[in-house]
Design an enzyme around this catalytic site. Sequence first.
Site, PDB file in Angstrom:
ATOM      1  N   HIS A   1       0.858  -1.189   0.000  1.00 57.93           N
ATOM      2  CA  HIS A   1       0.000   0.000   0.000  1.00 57.93           C
ATOM      3  C   HIS A   1       0.890   1.235   0.000  1.00 57.93           C
ATOM      4  CE1 HIS A   1      -0.121   0.973   4.613  1.00 57.93           C
ATOM      5  NE2 HIS A   1       1.024   0.433   4.285  1.00 57.93           N
TER       6      HIS A   1
ATOM      7  N   CYS B   1       6.056   6.544   3.995  1.00 54.80           N
ATOM      8  CA  CYS B   1       4.934   5.652   3.694  1.00 54.80           C
ATOM      9  C   CYS B   1       4.094   6.151   2.515  1.00 54.80           C
ATOM     10  CB  CYS B   1       4.062   5.451   4.930  1.00 54.80           C
ATOM     11  SG  CYS B   1       4.902   4.515   6.229  1.00 54.80           S
TER      12      CYS B   1
ATOM     13  N   HIS C   1       4.968   0.299  -0.432  1.00 51.90           N
ATOM     14  CA  HIS C   1       5.745  -0.619   0.407  1.00 51.90           C
ATOM     15  C   HIS C   1       4.791  -1.712   0.885  1.00 51.90           C
ATOM     16  CE1 HIS C   1       3.872   2.199   3.203  1.00 51.90           C
ATOM     17  NE2 HIS C   1       3.983   1.269   4.143  1.00 51.90           N
TER      18      HIS C   1
ATOM     19  N   HIS D   1       3.675  -5.075   3.696  1.00 52.46           N
ATOM     20  CA  HIS D   1       3.636  -5.625   5.050  1.00 52.46           C
ATOM     21  C   HIS D   1       3.094  -7.043   4.977  1.00 52.46           C
ATOM     22  CE1 HIS D   1       4.087  -1.652   6.908  1.00 52.46           C
ATOM     23  NE2 HIS D   1       3.175  -1.207   6.043  1.00 52.46           N
TER      24      HIS D   1
ATOM     25  N   HIS E   1      -1.518 -10.602  -1.460  1.00 52.87           N
ATOM     26  CA  HIS E   1      -0.702 -10.329  -2.646  1.00 52.87           C
ATOM     27  C   HIS E   1      -1.359  -9.318  -3.589  1.00 52.87           C
ATOM     28  CE1 HIS E   1       1.580 -13.683  -1.105  1.00 52.87           C
ATOM     29  NE2 HIS E   1       2.580 -13.256  -1.848  1.00 52.87           N
TER      30      HIS E   1
ATOM     31  N   GLU F   1       0.139  -4.478  11.729  1.00 54.14           N
ATOM     32  CA  GLU F   1       0.884  -4.119  10.520  1.00 54.14           C
ATOM     33  C   GLU F   1       2.369  -4.439  10.666  1.00 54.14           C
ATOM     34  OE1 GLU F   1       0.074  -0.447   7.985  1.00 54.14           O
ATOM     35  OE2 GLU F   1       1.931   0.093   9.024  1.00 54.14           O
TER      36      GLU F   1
END
Length: 147
Positions: A27, A37, A41, A43, A78, A130
């Site tokens: 996201h 952010c 990137h 998670h 994914h 997260e």
Amino acid sequence: MIQQIYPQVQHNYQFELNKDMHIAAAHYIPHEDAGKCQKVHGHTYFVNITIAGDDLDDSGFLVNFSGIKKLIHDRFDHTILNDHTELFSDKDPSFFPTTEGMARAVWEVIQRELDTKVNKPKCVQVFVRETPTSYVVFRPKQKEEQQ
């Protein structure tokens, strides 16, 4: 095996079901205050969904665990969360794909499905971790009883 301690949600239902899953997703947060952010990137999100109710369905389940996984894991794993424009927005901060936004979106997807069930279970909490040190809990506001 995933083992986690979650914040508890108080309710008066007879049954409480919890489903854990990992979701690998990317996201970005479309706001200058997001710092690095703002860039795409990823998670490995850890998600716990708490569903409660008083009645079981015809197969003896409050909700089938596999159905929950299909609704959430199959949808988000994914993917780039920002691409889910039916749930997230690049314009409205209330719908940015933050951890808070992810928890809200998971609740919306789950509750929409639960509302179709005859036994009417309720999603009472969504926990989204997260990172190892950061998580959000989403609990829907209870509708005030009409007088």
